[in-house]
Design a protein around this motif. Structure first.
Motif, short mmCIF file in Angstrom:
data_model
loop_
_atom_site.label_atom_id
_atom_site.label_comp_id
_atom_site.label_asym_id
_atom_site.label_seq_id
_atom_site.Cartn_x
_atom_site.Cartn_y
_atom_site.Cartn_z
N LEU A 225 0.81 -1.21 0.00
CA LEU A 225 0.00 0.00 0.00
C LEU A 225 0.85 1.26 0.00
O LEU A 225 0.48 2.27 -0.60
CB LEU A 225 -0.94 0.00 1.21
CG LEU A 225 -2.02 -1.09 1.23
CD1 LEU A 225 -2.90 -0.94 2.46
CD2 LEU A 225 -2.87 -1.04 -0.04
N MET A 226 1.97 1.21 0.70
CA MET A 226 2.87 2.36 0.73
C MET A 226 4.29 1.84 0.93
O MET A 226 4.50 0.86 1.64
CB MET A 226 2.49 3.34 1.83
CG MET A 226 2.60 2.77 3.24
SD MET A 226 2.30 4.01 4.52
CE MET A 226 0.61 4.44 4.16
N PRO A 227 5.26 2.49 0.30
CA PRO A 227 6.65 2.05 0.49
C PRO A 227 7.13 2.41 1.90
O PRO A 227 6.89 3.52 2.37
CB PRO A 227 7.41 2.84 -0.58
CG PRO A 227 6.57 4.04 -0.83
CD PRO A 227 5.15 3.61 -0.64
N PRO A 228 7.79 1.48 2.59
CA PRO A 228 8.24 1.79 3.94
C PRO A 228 9.42 2.75 3.98
O PRO A 228 9.58 3.49 4.95
CB PRO A 228 8.62 0.41 4.50
CG PRO A 228 8.95 -0.41 3.29
CD PRO A 228 8.06 0.09 2.20
N TRP A 229 10.24 2.76 2.90
CA TRP A 229 11.44 3.60 2.88
C TRP A 229 11.19 4.87 2.06
O TRP A 229 10.55 4.82 1.02
CB TRP A 229 12.61 2.85 2.26
CG TRP A 229 13.27 1.86 3.17
CD1 TRP A 229 13.17 0.50 3.12
CD2 TRP A 229 14.17 2.16 4.25
NE1 TRP A 229 13.93 -0.07 4.11
CE2 TRP A 229 14.55 0.92 4.81
CE3 TRP A 229 14.67 3.33 4.80
CZ2 TRP A 229 15.43 0.84 5.90
CZ3 TRP A 229 15.53 3.26 5.88
CH2 TRP A 229 15.90 2.02 6.42
N ARG A 230 11.74 5.98 2.54
CA ARG A 230 11.77 7.22 1.79
C ARG A 230 13.11 7.89 2.05
O ARG A 230 13.78 7.59 3.04
CB ARG A 230 10.63 8.15 2.20
CG ARG A 230 9.24 7.53 2.08
CD ARG A 230 8.19 8.40 2.71
NE ARG A 230 7.90 9.57 1.90
CZ ARG A 230 7.26 10.64 2.35
NH1 ARG A 230 6.89 10.72 3.61
NH2 ARG A 230 7.01 11.65 1.54
N SER A 231 13.49 8.80 1.17
CA SER A 231 14.77 9.47 1.31
C SER A 231 14.61 10.94 0.97
O SER A 231 13.84 11.30 0.06
CB SER A 231 15.82 8.82 0.40
OG SER A 231 17.09 9.38 0.62
#
Length: 396
Positions: A362-368
């Motif tokens: 549903l949503m990516p756990p990682w962001r940068s």
């Protein structure tokens, strides 16, 4: 408690959206973060400074130098912890920094510190608090029940021997009080509050529970307790129950002979991302208290965090530290990249976040994110991380 001269710039409100690595136009904090600052201490050449990353605005700023640290000296082995709207800088060892003929910094131990500094994140002012009862460095520290607990660490610059001494700071009364000693001497241990109890995890530990052999030639046959070190102590944790005022041992809580780097609590669970030899092990681990084991968090595997950003293949990580905001783990990371063809380099500061509550698919756990730096945030290759980070929430 007295005021100290320092940077008086206040933390701005989070009105800017900033920019995100996935291009969705939201700031690094996502929704509902509010006025939060993540603080850590760095060394720039021969001075220490406090810096702040603001997730809601995706900005990074230098707060200012640590008061009381002489020019040409750096502070190491101290604790940085948040309590209310304040950041506390506690203890540590003072080192004189000199540059050798090859351009490398050389640090010489000068002494230990019992000093406690407090930064008011709302007013942007430094204050000096009551000093530690026991000067120490490389110790466990965590807020617990509206107070600050510290335990273990080293109390001497000569020899690698920890202490069992513990104490607690009451901010309302402005004083430290002794706690019962632990059953082990520990240093390079990690402190975290979980289920209302202060946990001192891992470290280089020695038990004092085994009596030494008695010399038959000695008339006074008194039993002497000698420290005994083993993997059993180093992989254990000591837990202080504030309501009962006693320490308890949890054997095998860390399971490794190498001390942890950081352990944080999020929504009733404990998370770790590495040890003191490798601050990022390629995944996030979560602790199961019933089974007393650490396991890899689903969808957290990431061999190199730099893969989340556009960096040259030659980039090398210089520092890495983790803080909690809501259900997010924020990793402040610095990478060394070439600054030109003359062999010089600079530090690129990035922020990576992992959502511990993300639903796979549903949503990516990682962001940068690459934060916007203030005018004082120009970074060269000399930037070093000298503390773990902590997050401060400012009320409206």
């Amino acid at each position: 408690m007295g005021s100290l001269d320092g940077d008086a710039a206040t933390s701005p409100s989070f009105s800017s959206t900033g920019s995100s690595g996935d291009g969705d136009g939201n700031g690094g904090g996502g929704g509902g973060v509010g006025r939060v600052g993540i603080y850590a201490c760095f060394a720039h050449g021969g001075s220490n400074s406090l810096e702040c990353y603001e997730p809601g605005a995706n900005t990074w700023r230098r707060v200012g130098e640590l008061p009381g640290v002489p020019d040409g000296h750096v502070l190491k082995g101290f604790a940085v912890v948040a309590l209310g709207e304040h950041v506390y800088v506690i203890g540590g060892r003072l080192c004189r920094r000199e540059r050798d003929a090859g351009g490398e910094d050389r640090d010489t131990d000068v002494g230990m510190r019992a000093d406690v500094l407090r930064y008011d994140a709302r007013r942007g002012a430094w204050e000096r608090c009551a000093p530690l009862l026991v000067p120490r460095f490389d110790f466990a520290c965590a807020p617990c029940g509206g107070r600050i607990c510290v335990a273990g660490g080293q109390c001497s610059l000569s020899g690698a021997r920890g202490t069992a001494a513990a104490e607690v700071y009451d901010a309302d009364k402005g004083r430290w009080s002794p706690l019962p000693d632990m059953s082990t001497l520990r240093y390079k241990c990690v402190g975290v509050t979980w289920h209302g109890r202060f946990h001192v995890v891992g470290g280089f530990a020695e038990s004092t529970s085994s009596p030494a052999a008695v010399d038959e030639a000695t008339p006074a046959r008194a039993t002497v307790l000698l420290p005994q070190s083993s993997a059993l102590e180093r992989s254990s944790a000591e837990v202080f129950d504030c309501s009962r005022g006693v320490w308890e041992i949890i054997p095998g809580m860390w399971q490794l002979d190498v001390p942890p780097n950081q352990i944080v609590a999020v929504a009733g669970r404990l998370f770790s991302s590495g040890d003191c030899l490798n601050s990022w092990k390629g995944h996030v681990e979560v602790y199961d208290g019933e089974l007393n084991i650490w396991s890899i968090m689903d969808h957290s595997a990431l061999p190199d965090m730099s893969l989340l950003a556009t960096l040259p293949p030659s980039a090398q990580r210089r520092y890495h530290t983790m803080a909690v905001v809501d259900t997010q783990l924020y990793f402040l990371a610095g990478y060394q990249v070439a600054a030109g063809g003359d062999g010089s380099f600079r530090t690129v500061s990035l922020v990576h976040s992992f959502d511990t509550s993300a639903t796979p698919g549903l949503m990516p756990p990682w962001r940068s994110f690459q934060p916007t730096m203030d005018q004082d945030g120009v970074e060269d290759g000399s930037k070093e991380l000298f503390s773990q980070c902590c997050s401060v929430q400012l009320s409206s």
